[in-house]
Structure formats: structure tokens, C-alpha cells
Scaffold this motif. Sequence first.
Motif, PDB file in Angstrom:
ATOM      1  N   PRO A  97      20.034 118.478 -65.159  1.00 13.29           N
ATOM      2  CA  PRO A  97      21.188 117.773 -65.971  1.00 13.29           C
ATOM      3  C   PRO A  97      21.127 116.159 -65.723  1.00 13.29           C
ATOM      4  CG  PRO A  97      22.009 119.455 -64.529  1.00 13.29           C
ATOM      5  CD  PRO A  97      20.569 119.205 -64.064  1.00 13.29           C
ATOM      6  N   LEU A  98      21.418 115.509 -66.950  1.00 12.95           N
ATOM      7  CA  LEU A  98      21.539 114.149 -66.609  1.00 12.95           C
ATOM      8  C   LEU A  98      22.890 113.763 -66.631  1.00 12.95           C
ATOM      9  CD1 LEU A  98      19.249 113.562 -70.027  1.00 12.95           C
ATOM     10  CD2 LEU A  98      18.347 113.268 -67.548  1.00 12.95           C
ATOM     11  N   GLY A  99      22.916 112.647 -66.082  1.00 16.78           N
ATOM     12  CA  GLY A  99      24.254 112.115 -65.814  1.00 16.78           C
ATOM     13  C   GLY A  99      24.267 110.625 -65.183  1.00 16.78           C
ATOM     14  N   PRO A 100      25.186 110.077 -64.896  1.00 11.81           N
ATOM     15  CA  PRO A 100      25.620 108.579 -64.464  1.00 11.81           C
ATOM     16  C   PRO A 100      24.579 108.229 -63.333  1.00 11.81           C
ATOM     17  CG  PRO A 100      27.724 109.320 -64.849  1.00 11.81           C
ATOM     18  CD  PRO A 100      26.920 110.901 -64.935  1.00 11.81           C
ATOM     19  N   GLY A 101      23.690 107.317 -63.659  1.00  6.32           N
ATOM     20  CA  GLY A 101      22.699 107.113 -62.620  1.00  6.32           C
ATOM     21  C   GLY A 101      21.460 107.371 -63.098  1.00  6.32           C
ATOM     22  N   SER A 102      21.051 108.375 -64.152  1.00  3.26           N
ATOM     23  CA  SER A 102      19.904 108.939 -64.461  1.00  3.26           C
ATOM     24  C   SER A 102      19.346 107.693 -65.249  1.00  3.26           C
ATOM     25  CB  SER A 102      19.880 110.061 -65.385  1.00  3.26           C
ATOM     26  OG  SER A 102      20.661 111.099 -64.544  1.00  3.26           O
ATOM     27  N   THR A 103      18.122 107.770 -65.373  1.00  4.49           N
ATOM     28  CA  THR A 103      17.076 107.036 -65.955  1.00  4.49           C
ATOM     29  C   THR A 103      15.887 107.508 -66.708  1.00  4.49           C
ATOM     30  OG1 THR A 103      15.974 106.015 -64.011  1.00  4.49           O
ATOM     31  CG2 THR A 103      17.858 104.627 -64.994  1.00  4.49           C
ATOM     32  N   GLY A 104      15.395 106.989 -67.707  1.00  9.74           N
ATOM     33  CA  GLY A 104      13.925 107.426 -68.114  1.00  9.74           C
ATOM     34  C   GLY A 104      13.988 107.933 -69.754  1.00  9.74           C
ATOM     35  N   GLN A 113      33.843 117.022 -76.266  1.00  9.35           N
ATOM     36  CA  GLN A 113      35.229 117.516 -76.402  1.00  9.35           C
ATOM     37  C   GLN A 113      35.269 117.842 -78.197  1.00  9.35           C
ATOM     38  OE1 GLN A 113      38.001 114.135 -75.968  1.00  9.35           O
ATOM     39  NE2 GLN A 113      39.560 115.675 -75.306  1.00  9.35           N
ATOM     40  N   VAL A 114      34.514 117.217 -78.910  1.00  8.20           N
ATOM     41  CA  VAL A 114      34.552 117.415 -80.381  1.00  8.20           C
ATOM     42  C   VAL A 114      33.850 118.898 -80.475  1.00  8.20           C
ATOM     43  CG1 VAL A 114      33.666 116.750 -82.653  1.00  8.20           C
ATOM     44  CG2 VAL A 114      34.803 115.025 -81.075  1.00  8.20           C
ATOM     45  N   ARG A 115      32.863 119.246 -79.972  1.00  9.86           N
ATOM     46  CA  ARG A 115      32.308 120.354 -80.120  1.00  9.86           C
ATOM     47  C   ARG A 115      32.627 121.436 -79.325  1.00  9.86           C
ATOM     48  NH1 ARG A 115      27.886 119.438 -83.917  1.00  9.86           N
ATOM     49  NH2 ARG A 115      26.855 121.224 -82.920  1.00  9.86           N
ATOM     50  N   GLY A 116      33.610 121.330 -78.436  1.00 11.63           N
ATOM     51  CA  GLY A 116      34.286 122.497 -77.650  1.00 11.63           C
ATOM     52  C   GLY A 116      33.409 122.711 -76.744  1.00 11.63           C
ATOM     53  N   LEU A 117      32.695 121.940 -76.182  1.00  6.62           N
ATOM     54  CA  LEU A 117      32.078 121.948 -74.930  1.00  6.62           C
ATOM     55  C   LEU A 117      32.747 121.747 -73.480  1.00  6.62           C
ATOM     56  CD1 LEU A 117      28.549 120.437 -76.093  1.00  6.62           C
ATOM     57  CD2 LEU A 117      28.739 123.076 -75.822  1.00  6.62           C
ATOM     58  N   SER A 118      32.128 122.141 -72.397  1.00  4.58           N
ATOM     59  CA  SER A 118      33.067 121.857 -71.416  1.00  4.58           C
ATOM     60  C   SER A 118      32.732 120.339 -70.992  1.00  4.58           C
ATOM     61  CB  SER A 118      32.431 122.384 -69.944  1.00  4.58           C
ATOM     62  OG  SER A 118      31.734 123.634 -70.222  1.00  4.58           O
ATOM     63  N   VAL A 119      33.752 119.587 -70.818  1.00  4.78           N
ATOM     64  CA  VAL A 119      33.545 117.968 -70.843  1.00  4.78           C
ATOM     65  C   VAL A 119      33.325 117.670 -69.502  1.00  4.78           C
ATOM     66  CG1 VAL A 119      34.812 115.755 -71.606  1.00  4.78           C
ATOM     67  CG2 VAL A 119      35.370 118.022 -72.996  1.00  4.78           C
ATOM     68  N   ASP A 120      32.033 117.442 -69.120  1.00  2.04           N
ATOM     69  CA  ASP A 120      31.986 116.706 -67.752  1.00  2.04           C
ATOM     70  C   ASP A 120      31.207 115.434 -67.922  1.00  2.04           C
ATOM     71  OD1 ASP A 120      28.980 119.079 -67.139  1.00  2.04           O
ATOM     72  OD2 ASP A 120      29.410 117.359 -68.637  1.00  2.04           O
ATOM     73  N   GLY A 121      30.583 114.906 -68.919  1.00  3.48           N
ATOM     74  CA  GLY A 121      29.834 113.624 -69.259  1.00  3.48           C
ATOM     75  C   GLY A 121      28.429 113.782 -68.765  1.00  3.48           C
ATOM     76  N   ARG A 122      28.060 114.992 -68.566  1.00  4.69           N
ATOM     77  CA  ARG A 122      26.793 115.187 -68.306  1.00  4.69           C
ATOM     78  C   ARG A 122      25.893 115.850 -69.119  1.00  4.69           C
ATOM     79  NH1 ARG A 122      26.027 114.502 -62.516  1.00  4.69           N
ATOM     80  NH2 ARG A 122      24.552 116.389 -62.306  1.00  4.69           N
ATOM     81  N   VAL A 123      24.677 115.720 -69.364  1.00  5.04           N
ATOM     82  CA  VAL A 123      23.803 116.484 -70.170  1.00  5.04           C
ATOM     83  C   VAL A 123      23.077 117.499 -69.477  1.00  5.04           C
ATOM     84  CG1 VAL A 123      22.320 116.055 -72.150  1.00  5.04           C
ATOM     85  CG2 VAL A 123      23.864 114.521 -71.656  1.00  5.04           C
ATOM     86  N   GLY A 124      23.388 118.780 -69.804  1.00  3.63           N
ATOM     87  CA  GLY A 124      22.983 119.962 -69.312  1.00  3.63           C
ATOM     88  C   GLY A 124      22.415 120.535 -70.434  1.00  3.63           C
ATOM     89  N   GLU A 125      21.824 121.765 -70.291  1.00  3.64           N
ATOM     90  CA  GLU A 125      21.041 122.686 -71.282  1.00  3.64           C
ATOM     91  C   GLU A 125      21.709 122.596 -72.705  1.00  3.64           C
ATOM     92  OE1 GLU A 125      18.454 125.258 -69.162  1.00  3.64           O
ATOM     93  OE2 GLU A 125      17.951 126.082 -70.829  1.00  3.64           O
ATOM     94  N   GLU A 126      23.170 123.058 -72.270  1.00  2.78           N
ATOM     95  CA  GLU A 126      23.865 123.424 -73.156  1.00  2.78           C
ATOM     96  C   GLU A 126      24.217 122.031 -74.273  1.00  2.78           C
ATOM     97  OE1 GLU A 126      27.839 126.218 -73.961  1.00  2.78           O
ATOM     98  OE2 GLU A 126      27.888 124.788 -72.449  1.00  2.78           O
ATOM     99  N   THR A 127      24.871 121.329 -73.344  1.00  8.09           N
ATOM    100  CA  THR A 127      25.067 119.955 -74.196  1.00  8.09           C
ATOM    101  C   THR A 127      23.684 119.472 -75.032  1.00  8.09           C
ATOM    102  OG1 THR A 127      26.746 119.506 -72.777  1.00  8.09           O
ATOM    103  CG2 THR A 127      25.921 117.365 -74.079  1.00  8.09           C
ATOM    104  N   TYR A 128      22.664 119.456 -74.284  1.00  9.41           N
ATOM    105  CA  TYR A 128      21.380 119.073 -74.765  1.00  9.41           C
ATOM    106  C   TYR A 128      20.981 119.600 -76.196  1.00  9.41           C
ATOM    107  CZ  TYR A 128      16.716 117.287 -75.221  1.00  9.41           C
ATOM    108  OH  TYR A 128      15.360 116.688 -75.877  1.00  9.41           O
ATOM    109  N   ARG A 129      21.003 121.033 -76.079  1.00 15.58           N
ATOM    110  CA  ARG A 129      20.901 121.848 -77.218  1.00 15.58           C
ATOM    111  C   ARG A 129      21.776 121.373 -78.402  1.00 15.58           C
ATOM    112  NH1 ARG A 129      20.780 126.979 -75.370  1.00 15.58           N
ATOM    113  NH2 ARG A 129      23.035 127.107 -75.853  1.00 15.58           N
ATOM    114  N   ALA A 130      23.276 121.271 -77.934  1.00 17.35           N
ATOM    115  CA  ALA A 130      24.076 120.783 -79.174  1.00 17.35           C
ATOM    116  C   ALA A 130      23.602 119.597 -79.765  1.00 17.35           C
ATOM    117  CB  ALA A 130      25.517 120.951 -78.473  1.00 17.35           C
ATOM    118  N   LEU A 131      23.213 118.640 -78.854  1.00 15.89           N
ATOM    119  CA  LEU A 131      22.844 117.207 -79.217  1.00 15.89           C
ATOM    120  C   LEU A 131      21.783 117.371 -80.438  1.00 15.89           C
ATOM    121  CD1 LEU A 131      23.198 114.789 -76.326  1.00 15.89           C
ATOM    122  CD2 LEU A 131      24.186 114.557 -78.617  1.00 15.89           C
ATOM    123  N   SER A 132      20.833 118.126 -80.176  1.00 13.96           N
ATOM    124  CA  SER A 132      19.682 118.216 -80.946  1.00 13.96           C
ATOM    125  C   SER A 132      20.045 118.886 -82.113  1.00 13.96           C
ATOM    126  CB  SER A 132      18.434 118.634 -80.277  1.00 13.96           C
ATOM    127  OG  SER A 132      18.728 119.997 -79.464  1.00 13.96           O
TER     128      SER A 132
END
Length: 375
Positions: free
Chosen positions: A3-10, A53-72
Motif C-alpha cells: 500500500p502507498l501512503g504518506p511518505g511513499s515516493t516513486g 469517500q465518493v466511491r464508497g471505499l474505506s477511507v484511510d487515505g492510503r492506496v491499497g489494492e482496492e483503491t488502486y483498482r478503483a482509481l484505474s
Amino acid sequence: MEPLGPGSTGPAVADVRAALRSLGLLAVDAAAGESVGEEYDPATELAVRHFQQVRGLSVDGRVGEETYRALSEARWSLGDRLLHHDPERPMRGDDVTNLQERLLELGYDAGRADGIFGRETETGLRAFQRDYGLTADGTCGPGTLRALRQLGRKVTGGRPQLLRQSANFVDSGPHLIGRRIVVDPGHGGADTGFTAGETTEADLVLDLASRIEGRLAAAGATVYLTRGRDQNPTAEQRTAFANDARADLFISLHMDAHGSEHARGVASYYYGTGSGTSSTVGERFADLARREMVARTGMLDLGGHPKTWDLLRWTRMPAVRLDCGYLSHPVDRLLLLDARLRGTVASAVLAAVQRLFLPAEADPPTGTFVLPQGV
Ligand SMILES: [Zn+2]
């Protein structure tokens, strides 16, 4: 994935930031220009939370698998790509959700609007395409999209009859773009038809045909005339010409004359045996064109009549013959010799063509339909 979150780079962070930016959730940093940056900064975290929040995902501010898929998936909007059913790797995206929602709205069972193009989506799409006279290939391409867009949210509840009526309109567009229309001035060459003083029926209908051609072309139609001034093709040649051109509509033009000086008025003819078999579109256009002419010129209405003439029988598209008045009648003749009136008749024919391809609910009263300026 990690998961990507605050502090991640690249590069992965840059990817996420680009997606957020394309969704309008992350402002473009003026100083950075086109570069999106590889830092998972507080702005990125905020945008991710907003997205979740808009997509009805758990809101944690991090990009895990689910959020990543939703983003793409969110990067696809309807029309970005061809959509079809791929059993190996089902297509996913917001465009798929949008397609499913529209099909469901129109009363087609496309399965759940889950953003995954599965077998049910394909079945629903094919049913829609069939009802619409589109190629029922289960692929959502430009033609299908155009049909869906034109329908918008006007039609709900799946009323196939209404859908089919509107399909004519969708196919032709409001300004006849893509429509092929053959205009057939009667007679020609050595065959002058009836004469009125110096002027012949052949010349008058050619003039009228050119005026109709100009108006239809201005409205976006592709127009062909069956003859020039010096030719007189046979009925077989005229109909073969229209068939080869794959015309959507065939309009033959004549004027009448009669031994009785009282005979006057406008008549229209369409293919029909008079005992049931007839061209319904032909009949409708014959009716529209005659009524528009009568309403705009004040000439007498002689009605529409089914005929089995070769010209109407050999054409493989709706075909209509318009007899636009009597050169033997003093008033009709004066009108027909007047170029302005021939312009009015041409406008009447254009209005009738437009009305033929407009949906019933948008059909304006006879004599009133005027094209918008600038077409
Ligand atoms: Zn004639």
C-alpha cells in the motif's frame, strides 16, 4: 501490492497522482508544470480520502489494492475505448458502469451495474442493438454510443415501440447527415413533357430538383440527381441509379396538364397495390410532402395514391412521385413559372424530408417547420 501512503515516493506514487489529477481531485501545481511529482504529500492523501469517500471505499487515505483498482477504473469514461465481453480478462471501468446503467434505464437486463463487462452485459447490449437496427455484435462502439447518447434519459421503462421510432431520428441525425437522397426530375433531353408557352415541364422540374438538391445538401444530406439537362434516362436506368447509390429516399418530380382547364392541384404517389400491400414510409413521405406543399403554396390538394409504376416498384427504397401542379391551369401555371414559388416548393420538400426522419413527438405542425439558421 505494497500500500502507498504518506511518505511513499516513486513512480507508483506519480501514477496515483496522475490519476487523481485527471479526475480533477488534485490541483495542478503551477511551479511543477506537467510533472506530477513522486511524493505522497498531504494534498495527495487528502485527494485519496476524497476519492475513497465518493466511491464508497474505506477511507484511510492510503492506496491499497482496492483503491488502486478503483482509481484505474475511474480513468475510463464512456467513449474512451471499444467495450466488449472478454471472458479471459473482463473489461472493467467507469465506462462499463455507465453503459450498464444506461441499458438498465432503458429496460434492458444488463446485469448489475458493477463496472465489469460480463456475459449479462453483453446479452443486454445485443438486445438493445437489435431493437435499434444496429449491428448486434455485443460491442459498444461509436454507433451504439451515438444511439445511447441521443436517447439520453428521455426514455425510461423500456418501451420498444418508442425506442424504434426514435431510432430513425438517431440514425439520421437532426440535419440529415449521412442520408442519401436521389431526386429524379422527370423527362429530359428530347422528351420535354408538357409545355407552358416557352417553358417545358422538363426544364421546370430540373430547376425544382436543383433547388431541392441545394436545400437538402445544406441540411447535410448527400443528394444525387438522376439526369442533367440533355439526358432522358429510362425508368430502369433511373431506378438502377438510385439502387446503386443505396439511396434512403427517392423523389421523382413531375408537373401535369389536362384537356380541361379546370384541372389543378398537387398529387403524390407511392408504391402500393391499393389492396393492402404498400410502402408505409413511402406513403408517409408522399403525404408529408404533398401537405407541406399545399400548406405553403395554397394549391389544391389532390391526395396521395398508391401506384405500381415501374419507378416506384423497381426502387429498393421508399420512392415517391410528386406531381406539383397543372401547367394547363392558368393559376397553377403562373405559380409554377415563378422562381420564388419553386423555391417555396423546394422548402416544402425539405421540411417533409426532415419530418420523415424526426421522431413523432418532435413533429411540428405542417407548414411551420423551419431549419435553424446556419445549417
Ligand atoms: Zn411528367
